[in-house]
Design an enzyme around this catalytic site. Structure first.
Site, PDB file in Angstrom:
ATOM      1  N   ASN A 235      -3.062   9.600  -5.017  1.00  0.00           N
ATOM      2  CA  ASN A 235      -2.064   8.723  -4.411  1.00  0.00           C
ATOM      3  C   ASN A 235      -2.560   7.296  -4.220  1.00  0.00           C
ATOM      4  O   ASN A 235      -2.072   6.563  -3.370  1.00  0.00           O
ATOM      5  CB  ASN A 235      -1.563   9.276  -3.066  1.00  0.00           C
ATOM      6  CG  ASN A 235      -0.842  10.589  -3.250  1.00  0.00           C
ATOM      7  OD1 ASN A 235      -0.004  10.717  -4.148  1.00  0.00           O
ATOM      8  ND2 ASN A 235      -1.174  11.572  -2.444  1.00  0.00           N
ATOM      9  N   GLU A 275       7.403  -1.231  -0.625  1.00  0.00           N
ATOM     10  CA  GLU A 275       7.144  -0.209  -1.634  1.00  0.00           C
ATOM     11  C   GLU A 275       8.317   0.757  -1.735  1.00  0.00           C
ATOM     12  O   GLU A 275       8.834   1.223  -0.720  1.00  0.00           O
ATOM     13  CB  GLU A 275       5.869   0.571  -1.284  1.00  0.00           C
ATOM     14  CG  GLU A 275       4.629  -0.295  -1.273  1.00  0.00           C
ATOM     15  CD  GLU A 275       3.344   0.526  -1.158  1.00  0.00           C
ATOM     16  OE1 GLU A 275       2.324   0.077  -1.686  1.00  0.00           O
ATOM     17  OE2 GLU A 275       3.365   1.612  -0.546  1.00  0.00           O
ATOM     18  N   GLU A 288       7.359   2.308   2.300  1.00  0.00           N
ATOM     19  CA  GLU A 288       6.720   1.615   3.425  1.00  0.00           C
ATOM     20  C   GLU A 288       6.644   0.133   3.093  1.00  0.00           C
ATOM     21  O   GLU A 288       6.844  -0.270   1.955  1.00  0.00           O
ATOM     22  CB  GLU A 288       5.310   2.161   3.667  1.00  0.00           C
ATOM     23  CG  GLU A 288       4.360   1.897   2.507  1.00  0.00           C
ATOM     24  CD  GLU A 288       2.904   2.091   2.894  1.00  0.00           C
ATOM     25  OE1 GLU A 288       2.600   2.173   4.091  1.00  0.00           O
ATOM     26  OE2 GLU A 288       2.061   2.115   1.979  1.00  0.00           O
TER      27      GLU A 288
HETATM   28  P1  ADP Z   1       0.032   4.733   1.637  1.00  0.00           P
HETATM   29  O1  ADP Z   1       0.291   4.089   2.957  1.00  0.00           O
HETATM   30  O2  ADP Z   1      -1.163   5.595   1.660  1.00  0.00           O
HETATM   31  O3  ADP Z   1       0.053   3.733   0.532  1.00  0.00           O
HETATM   32  P2  ADP Z   1       2.652   5.590   0.690  1.00  0.00           P
HETATM   33  O4  ADP Z   1       3.712   6.099   1.571  1.00  0.00           O
HETATM   34  O5  ADP Z   1       2.833   4.216   0.186  1.00  0.00           O
HETATM   35  O6  ADP Z   1       1.261   5.735   1.438  1.00  0.00           O
HETATM   36  O7  ADP Z   1       2.468   6.577  -0.529  1.00  0.00           O
HETATM   37  C1  ADP Z   1       1.402   6.467  -1.466  1.00  0.00           C
HETATM   38  C2  ADP Z   1       1.798   7.143  -2.768  1.00  0.00           C
HETATM   39  O8  ADP Z   1       2.136   8.518  -2.555  1.00  0.00           O
HETATM   40  C3  ADP Z   1       3.025   6.549  -3.434  1.00  0.00           C
HETATM   41  O9  ADP Z   1       2.693   5.479  -4.259  1.00  0.00           O
HETATM   42  C4  ADP Z   1       3.548   7.731  -4.234  1.00  0.00           C
HETATM   43  O10 ADP Z   1       2.795   7.892  -5.404  1.00  0.00           O
HETATM   44  C5  ADP Z   1       3.241   8.920  -3.352  1.00  0.00           C
HETATM   45  N1  ADP Z   1       4.372   9.277  -2.475  1.00  0.00           N
HETATM   46  C6  ADP Z   1       4.535   8.935  -1.192  1.00  0.00           C
HETATM   47  N2  ADP Z   1       5.677   9.457  -0.687  1.00  0.00           N
HETATM   48  C7  ADP Z   1       6.265  10.150  -1.681  1.00  0.00           C
HETATM   49  C8  ADP Z   1       7.457  10.925  -1.791  1.00  0.00           C
HETATM   50  N3  ADP Z   1       8.271  11.107  -0.768  1.00  0.00           N
HETATM   51  N4  ADP Z   1       7.735  11.486  -2.985  1.00  0.00           N
HETATM   52  C9  ADP Z   1       6.895  11.323  -4.035  1.00  0.00           C
HETATM   53  N5  ADP Z   1       5.764  10.638  -3.988  1.00  0.00           N
HETATM   54  C10 ADP Z   1       5.432  10.033  -2.837  1.00  0.00           C
HETATM   55 MG    MG Z   2       1.617   2.631   0.024  1.00  0.00          MG
END
Ligand code: ADP
Ligand code: MG
Ligand code: ADP
Length: 667
Positions: A235, A275, A288
């Protein structure tokens, strides 16, 4: 305008901010920990202040230490970079109280967007499309399973305070929801000191596409197009690009306008990123908002021609944006590759050590009109320590179109020399050459799908092997010529060099005949193909450009015993050039096999063995958790690869382990 900016950060982003401050004629102050005494950002800044021991919890994120440094140097503004204190509302408040400008958004916006649950609620209220799910906190594993079931699998379990891909698990069933809840909670607690958890739908076939916004303190906010960051592992982003190959103008506008609406809803100014996760039907959902400069901002700069750090500084000083939405033009295509000190052959686990060699390609406009940019905070001889993010550099390419940017990146990676530590450069090269990447068919599962068994290097195709065989032959003959000159000088008549050779590498073998003059050799392969090679390669060179029949190959070359190790396009192969007679004998030599380690659990990275889940004599099933190792603030559960019985446990919980240290053996 400010007179002196303190950069409350380290590494490449500190260096990047210092560069823009210098351009604007503003003095700079670096801060540094014990581990960073000799760091590049310290050398680059006009002044530097020591702020404590190596762990960031005792230096870079201690607000009082930063405030002391500000008082000591009289800085009138602070740029926080990304990570560390960049999204800490208390820090922004503390600066306000000191009458020092924070080069970032207002504290209330940081606060509101810093929490994933709160920000999701605000986004929904502002008319932004959000991921379906449960917007409340979850207390127990049972509750997690119940809610996940109600949302419908698969789901994503997330830490509300999360960031950097930490505290996040996908669950496909109740059991995974319970386990994921617990591990997210543990990871969130150790990484953020905040273990609040929520659950949302996991969007399948997702692409990560984000919108860059920029606002001033007078209510003007614009969006600067998108970045696609779908190439991720754990991720976390590895390769980003702008624009996205997936978006059309209508979707871009809709996402941009929602991002601006959210920014306005929280009174945002400065640079920020909204994002989104986008599904295969171009439905997009808010993930977020990052209230700071993003790691991958250079790709936006390359296609807009803006300097985002300059804009942040001007806005923080109270200036108005000098342009409006209609003035924003996206020109060409930019790609960023994050060069990490992590071992792609070992599931991308962090690697640490000294950079014995660090030679990036030349930056700026290239003869073919493409542009290269390399943001870094390291130097040859420097150390990549275990204390901070293991990023070595961000290499960016720009070209008028996507294919050109990919080609430029492929070449730049070939010309980038990094030695001394494990790094992901061969992996980045491999992705640039993949058909699917070139076609732009990306999802966040790209790496998992394209490299299901991990990355073990690129297997040379017949054509690639032939090119490298030609390179190896060129090198071998250059060495032979030199040898002949030396012995010829002694004997007073040059030793003749034969014309017939067999070049072999990576399971391919080519019989060939060579004709050579001073700078160029002409190779006639036994199967009828011909290649001519020219190069300025010299004995001792670790990298050289070979012009093979009109192709430009930047190849890393190392003489290894009687072989020639060649690295190019993710291929790492040792070539042998032999006379036909010697080649025949070499075919009869036995092949050495590596030792069998399949019955051992080895520590995959340097770290602390936090717990053991089994003991001697236990029978374990495939997939069962065996031990947990914490490294670089991440919990890694090591699991059994197959059914077996634990014969011996060699390491104790709490022990610090080196990479490949034995943890346990199986019968
Ligand atoms: P962080 O704060 O760690 O960046 P994010 O919420 O932005 O967390 O999520 C990081 C990554 O996880 C995203 O870029 C995506 O690849 C994956 N991700 C997060 N939420 C989802 C979701 N609901 N469905 C599919 N993938 C997700
Ligand atoms: Mg993120
Ligand atoms: P220099 O020769 O001073 O390095 P370049 O023209 O090569 O100048 O590039 C300077 C910066 O301008 C690049 O880093 C990039 O951000 C931006 N840039 C260059 N060419 C373009 C372009 N065609 N479109 C948008 N931005 C560009």
């Amino acid at each position: 305008m400010f007179k002196k900016i303190l950069i409350a950060n380290r590494g490449e982003i500190a260096c990047r901010v210092i560069r823009t401050a210098e351009k604007l004629g503003i003095a700079t102050v670096a801060v540094y920990s014990d581990a960073d005494r000799d760091a590049l950002h310290v050398k680059m800044a006009d002044e530097a202040v020591h702020i404590g021991p190596a762990p960031s919890s005792q230096s870079y994120i201690v607000i009082d230490r930063i405030l002391d440094a500000i008082r000591k140097t009289g800085a009138d503004a602070v740029h926080p970079g990304y990570g560390f204190l960049s999204e800490n509302a208390h820090f922004a408040e503390a600066l306000k109280a000191e009458r020092v400008a924070f080069i970032g958004p207002p504290p209330v916006a940081i606060e509101a967007m810093g929490d994933k649950i709160t920000s999701k609620k605000i986004a929904a209220a502002a008319g932004v499309s959000t991921v379906p799910g449960h917007m409340g906190l979850i207390e127990t594993a049972e509750e997690a399973a119940r809610i996940a079931h109600a949302i419908g699998y698969p789901v994503m379990i997330k830490a509300s305070a999360g960031g950097g891909g930490k505290g996040m698990r996908i669950a496909w069933n109740d059991a995974e929801a319970r386990e994921g809840f617990q591990s997210s909670k543990n990871e969130a607690k150790s990484s953020f000191g905040d273990d609040r958890i929520f659950i949302e739908k996991f969007i399948t076939q997702p692409r990560h596409i984000e919108i860059q916004v920029l606002g001033d303190q007078h209510g003007n906010i614009v969006y600067l197009g998108e970045r696609e960051c779908s190439i991720q592992r754990r991720n976390q982003k590895v390769i980003e690009e702008a624009p996205s190959p997936f978006l059309d103008a209508t979707t871009r506008k809709a996402m941009g306008e929602q991002a601006v609406a959210l920014a306005k809803a929280v009174g945002y100014h400065s640079a920020g990123t909204v994002e989104f996760i986008v599904d295969g039907e171009k439905n997009f959902y808010f993930l977020e908002m990052n209230t700071r400069l993003q790691v991958e901002h250079p790709v936006t700069e390359l296609i807009t021609g803006l300097d985002l750090v300059e804009e942040m500084i001007r806005v923080a000083a109270g200036e108005r944006l000098s342009f409006g939405q209609d003035d924003v033009r996206l020109d060409g295509w930019a790609i960023e590759s994050r060069l990490y000190a992590e071992d792609p052959y070992r599931n991308f686990l962090p690697s640490i050590g000294r950079l014995t060699r660090y030679r990036p390609p030349a930056e700026g406009r290239q003869p073919d009109g493409t542009v290269l940019r390399n943001d870094t905070g390291v130097f040859e001889g420097g150390e990549i320590s275990m204390y901070y993010d293991p990023m070595i550099a961000k290499l960016c390419s720009w070209a008028p179109d996507r294919a050109g940017a990919i080609e430029a990146m492929g070449r730049a990676l070939d010309d980038f020399e990094v030695e001394g530590i494990g790094h992901n450069l061969p992996f980045l090269s491999a992705v640039m050459d993949q058909q699917r990447f070139r076609a732009g068919r990306l999802t966040t599962a790209y790496i998992a799908e394209e490299f299901p068994d991990g990355f073990s290097g690129v297997a040379a195709s017949e054509d690639q092997a032939r090119l490298l065989a030609a390179v190896a032959t060129f090198i071998y003959l250059a060495l032979a010529r030199r040898g002949a000159q030396v012995s010829g000088a002694l004997a007073n008549h040059p030793r003749a060099i034969g014309a017939d050779w067999v070049a072999s590498l990576a399971g391919h073998e080519f019989a060939l005949r060579v004709a050579q003059d001073e700078e160029r050799i002409a190779i006639a392969f036994a199967d009828g193909k011909n290649l001519s090679v020219a190069s300025d390669w010299l004995p001792g060179a670790s990298h050289a450009v070979f012009e093979v029949e009109g192709h430009r190959l930047g190849v890393k070359t190392t003489l290894a015993g009687s072989g020639i190790r060649l690295r190019w396009r993710g291929i790492d192969a040792t070539a042998f050039v032999r006379s036909p007679r010697v080649a025949e004998l070499a075919r009869l030599m036995p092949v050495k096999l590596p030792p069998d380690t399949s019955r051992m659990l080895l520590c995959p990275m340097p770290g602390v063995l936090t717990s053991l889940a089994v003991q001697e004599g236990d029978t374990v099933e495939a997939g069962q958790a065996l031990a947990t190792v914490e490294a670089m603030k991440m919990e890694n559960v090591l699991r059994a690869e197959r059914r077996g019985t634990v014969r011996r446990v060699a390491a104790q919980a709490g022990a610090s382990l080196a990479v490949d240290e034995l943890i346990m053996e199986f019968e």
